[in-house]
Structure formats: structure tokens, C-alpha cells
Design an enzyme around this catalytic site. Sequence first.
Site, PDB file in Angstrom:
ATOM      1  N   SER A 132      82.553  27.452  35.378  1.00  0.00           N
ATOM      2  CA  SER A 132      82.829  28.401  34.297  1.00  0.00           C
ATOM      3  C   SER A 132      81.888  28.242  33.119  1.00  0.00           C
ATOM      4  CB  SER A 132      84.270  28.239  33.819  1.00  0.00           C
ATOM      5  OG  SER A 132      85.165  28.667  34.817  1.00  0.00           O
ATOM      6  N   GLU A 178      44.923 -29.052  20.944  1.00  0.00           N
ATOM      7  CA  GLU A 178      43.943 -28.480  21.870  1.00  0.00           C
ATOM      8  C   GLU A 178      42.501 -28.860  21.547  1.00  0.00           C
ATOM      9  OE1 GLU A 178      44.386 -26.247  24.676  1.00  0.00           O
ATOM     10  OE2 GLU A 178      46.359 -27.132  24.515  1.00  0.00           O
TER      11      GLU A 178
END
Length: 785
Positions: free
Chosen positions: A455, A89
Site C-alpha cells: 500500500s 635505535e
Amino acid sequence: MTLKQILKWGLISLLSLSAIGLVTCYIAYQQLRNELPDTQILRSVTYNQPLSVYSSDGLLIEQFGEKIRSPISINNTPKQLINAFTASEDANFFTHSGVDYKGLARAVIQLILTGKKKQGGSTITMQVARNFLLSNEKTYTRKIKEIILSFKIESELTKHEILELYFNKIYLGQRSYGIAAAADIYYHRPLAELTLAELAMIAGLPKAPSLYNPISNPRRALIRRNYVLGRMLELGYINNAEYTLASSAEVTAHRYTNQRELYAPYIAEMVRNDIINLYGEESAYTSGLKVYTTINSTLQGAATNSLRTNLHHYDERYSYRNNREKNIALTNTPNIGHTFAAQVTFIDKEKLTAKLKDNTTITLFWKDSPYSTSTAQNKSRKQEIHSFLDILKQGDTFRVRKNNDTWVLAQKPEAQSAFVALSPNNGAILALSGGYSFFNNKYNRAIQAKRQPGSGFKPIIYTTALENNYTVASLINDAPIVGDNTQTTEWRPENYSHKFYGPTSIRTALRLSRNLISIRLLRSLGIPSVTDTALRFGFIAEQLSQKLSLALGSGYASPLEMARMYSVFANGGFLIQPYFIDRIESAKGDVIFQASPLLACADCANQNTVSQAPRIISKPVNFLMNSLLRDVVRRGTGVKAKALNRTDLAGKTGTTNKQKDAWFNGYTKDIVGIAWVGRDDSKSLGPWETGGKAALPLWIDFMRVALQNKPEHELLPPTGITKILLDKKTSLLSQEEKASEFSYWEFFRDENIPTEYAPMPTPLLDIDEKDGSGENTPQTTEALF
């Protein structure tokens, strides 16, 4: 005009124009300087980071946010990665003052020759200026600002400070921002563990993250990587041997776009919603918050696997739905839950071979098939199947799953399920699964479902009864009940067995889930009294039916609410509040929230401390309820749980009308687990699909993991409880001195001990009970509700 005069005026004009140009440039420069942002903000940069959700033991559950970033110090950045980036770069990075004049000149010449602006000439410093301080618009003005800012940045920051900003900001594809995130995304390893070839691959990405992406474009990525390695060799960062080895390495990047270490998407979504409500959407997704949940990774894995396996076992009790995906291309058929999409490559009566989406070849044998019948799509008529040829042909797409080490025919279950595990001592959610597959259906049944508890609600009735001078030995007549003025139509409730049993003790009634006993108790106690008890347990009024059917669980509750209810029995009588966020940390690691739940502490000396959860039932009543609920497992509708070989298990099954819901609500002193199975469309699960059959196996499989190596807890009677020998026939005091076929031991609150003695015993034709804490032949008849 003479030549001398011409030269004189020409020089004056040139000087004047130059002066004007210089003044103009200076004015423009000053104007631009005034428009430039302050470079000092680079010293206190905050990066957009995703919201990260973790388990209590630090495993990543999920990340939310567009940008995946993990900022890293330059001191922790591998030297060869720095070399790779500068080589490709900005080779002169460590020597220039912010601008590469040769590169810039090349870009200007390119513009003059072609008339086109082309990206180029940008140093790493210039990219930092652009990425942090400017927009990405391609204009001459922005380029000039970029150059000015680069000089300023170079004068204020060190080269390593500039590199650190650059490395943590750049976009490197696959939602990764910064080098650390890229290492995790592409290689699922930290930077320090990457090879030279892998470091060079990352360094090659900034130029064109999509074009050189090693996942989507490995050929071009390889060319770019080797270019980076070549530049490193040219600049002396690596030697020939290192170059040869790295440049010949294969592309090892894989798709790790989501670094999930633990599958817990339902809890992740709960966290996401809470964080957005607390901090707002933008801050939630960008400020890098780390949320540590109460989820235990081992228990969460057990919950997910147990839920899915149980649904498959339920599904396999019915017909194969004749492969409704057979004409869909394999590539378009997702893997769902425990099922994998596969395509038939060879088939005969006894076996077939198939390939999975990853091209793995598998073999299935008909003898292992869990199905013996099939139904055609949109049809209910069953037909027997005797081989793979009855349901599949070559080229068909279908589903498989792994049953232990064997591949078997499978399908996505039509039923759904939810599971929640809580710590009853503080309300921490230890595991939660809201369905078979979150990514196929995001509805979270663990917290959003409003299902009848059946239940499973009965312990509320029995708690109210024990608080109102009933005893566990009280006899209630199990006989027909017809209608009531609270019902709009004639109502004829029944026991699940459709039988009536006459005088029955409360212990037996709860153990065998007798509906008619619960209704008679509710009618005796009054609906308002039972409602008040339910409100104490954390329910709200709208959840509670004001009819006698409340005794059968006709209201509604989520699995999480049922977990809170049963936590009261598990922790000694305290109401805790479920929670799932333990702490929240900032991106810097500062703790900005720490949960401080109310604690259930039956043995704490100071019961009035700020952290104490409220006691809602007394110690004696809590003990009696635990004795009853342990009996459900010992010799009642939850008897299958005895497979865990423990004596400290307690709970209650629940099954609603027409088997639309199946529950098991169970616990030990240390953990509460709630299992629910049902269908989102509320259709029946099928005949005999009770809580004990459809939900209890899920609970057992989970608890087998959760209770491994955990000590058992003995149930000890507290002060105020006395053990009394009773006559079996009358439930009055026995005249015998020890338990026999005519008598049994039972627990009583001191104020409720019987005072009347039964007559001397005579032979019994039907002995229903033994010691309240002992064993007899299991009876597994379960209530309809």
C-alpha cells in the site's frame, strides 16, 4: 734473489694490488652509484594511507586499506618520543654522518665469528634509505648501497627531516605505520596526550613489532619498554624519578585496531564501492582520500538502535528458539548487534548469573523474560516455559541483551529490517541501516532489496487520480471485484478486513488503505497513466507490474527508492536524487570533489536555475496529497505516530500478501524516513504483522530523536485550492453555513469545485467523516497490501 729485491718486488706487487683494488672499488662504487635511486624523491614523499570515511560532523565511520597511517610533522612530535627512539635505535644519530662505524664493526665481527649475517649496525638514516629507496633483501650489495645512500641523505636533508621521514614510515604492528597511527591504534589518543611510559612503549616496537607488541605479548613488551626507559636514563633524557614512575606503570595498550567513532558500515561499504569505481582499487586504498558523507551521526545512531530494538520487540512476540548456540564455546560465540554471548554460571527458577566474553558477571531474573514459549530447533511445535530451567542449564552458552538497564534473555532475530532517512530538499542521506548486523550479514537491504511496496505505492494511484479530475471527496464504490483479462487466473482481491463498505470517498479510502478502491481507480485511470506517474517519481518500467495488482503495490522497490518517492510529497512536488558523498579530500586536505545536488525549492523566485530539481506534481495536487497523507496519521492506519505529539506528520503504511513485508513511509517537511521489516527468505512475518504493527514503531522511535526540538510546519493551502463545505452523505455542496453532523469541510482544486447542492440534510445512521483536516474516532483497519 737478494732480500732487497724481494722487498722491492713485494712492495711493487702490494702497490699494484692496492691500485687494482682501489680501481676495482672505484668502478664498483660508480656502478653502484649509477644504480642508486635519486635521494631527492625524499623531499616529495607520498605515503600509502587508507581510505577514510567520515560522517557529516567529522566522526570516523571506517578506514579501508592494509596500512593505517596518519603522517605527522616533526614539529608536532613530542620531544621525549624523539629521545626515546634515538636512545633505543640510534644514540649517536645527531652526531654521526649517516653510518655508525662502531655498530657496523660489531656486525662485521659477528659475521666473521659466526658466519651468519645478522641485523645490526643500521642507523636511523640507513633505515630511511632502506625503507624508502631499497628493498628489504639481506645482501651485501644492498648493505653497501644503504651506506652510500645514507651519506648522500645526510648531505641533502637535515636531521629533523630524516627523523620525520622515519617516524612516518616505520611499521609498528597492528597495521599501524608511523608513530601517529601507533598512538591511535594502541592508545586511542594523539601523541601529545601519551605518558612517558606509553611513548617508550611505541619507541620499543621497531626492533620487532610482533615480538614486543603490547597487545599480543605484553610481558615482552614491558621488558622492551623498560629497556628504552633505561637507555633514556643512561643518556640523561630523563631523571631517576621519571624513570621509576614510568618503569612501574602498567601496560595500558588495548586493541584499537579499528578507530570507528560511528557505526555506519552499510554506508561505509557504499562509499568504498563508489571510490573504487571512481579512482580504481589501488588508488582508493593507498592515496589517503578522506570522504565526508551526508550522514548525521545522531540520526545514524538513532536509526541503528531503533532498527535493532524494533526487531527484538518483533522477535519477542514469538517463541524462544531453544538456544541453538548452547553447545558452542563462549570464546567462539560472537556478539551480534545488540546481543551479547554469555555463559551460565548459576541457575535456578527465578534467576541466573552468567559471564560475558569480557568476564563481566551479570544477573537475569525470570520475571523480566520476554518469552513465555519455546520451540525446539527445526521444530515448529511450541511449549510453555515457566523458568530458566526449562531452556538452559549451567555451562550453556546463550544470548542476552540490555533492555534499558535490565539484562534479559535474547536471540538473534530471524527477521530483518532496513531504514533510510533523507533530506527531501536535496536528497542527502541522513541515516541508513541495511540490516540488523552488517558484520553478520553484509546484504544491504536499504538499497539492494527488491521488495513489494504494498500500500505504500497507493499514493502514486491517488496522485494520478487527482491530476485527472478526481477530488479527495470523489465517491468510489467499495464492492467486490472478480478477475480481469489482464490476469492469468481468476483474481478476487479483498480489503484487509474482508469486508465491503460501499460508496467511499478518496480521503477515507487512502486513510484506511482500502484495496478495492485503489483497484477501481487504477482500472478507471488506466495502467499506462499510472505507470507514467510512477516513472515521473523515479521508478523504472521493470519495477512496475502491468496488471491491476499494481494498485496494491505488486511491483518492487528498495527502501531508498521509496524514500525518493515520498520526498516528492515532503518537498512540495520536486524529484530529488539521493546521494551520500558530500565531498572528497586528498591526503593533503584539498577538496577534489564537492557534491552539488539539485534542490527542491518551492519558494524560489527563479524556478529555472541550474540547481533546481524538476517539479513533477503541481502545488495544488501536492497540497491535497499532503492533506490525505497527514490524515493517515491523524486517524488512519498510521495513528500510532500520534504518540510523537505533532500535527505535521504524514505517511502511509504498507503490508504485502501474507504479511511478507511491513512498511511505514513517513515524513515531515524536513525529513523522510522509510522503515521496512521482512525476512530474507520472504516467509511471512506472522499473522497481523502489518506495517502499522511491525514497521511503524521503528519509524516512531527514530523520529522521536530526529524531530526533537524541531518546529512544526503548518500545511497551508496554495493558490488554486479552496475550502468548501460538503454534505457528508452525497459529497455535494452543503446548504448549511457551518460544519455539523451532516456536513464537513474539504479542500478542492478551483477547477474541481462542485456546483451541485445536496438536498437539505436528514439524520444519518452512520457518519463516516468530519472536516477533512479534523479528527474523528480512529479506524485502524489496514489494507492487505
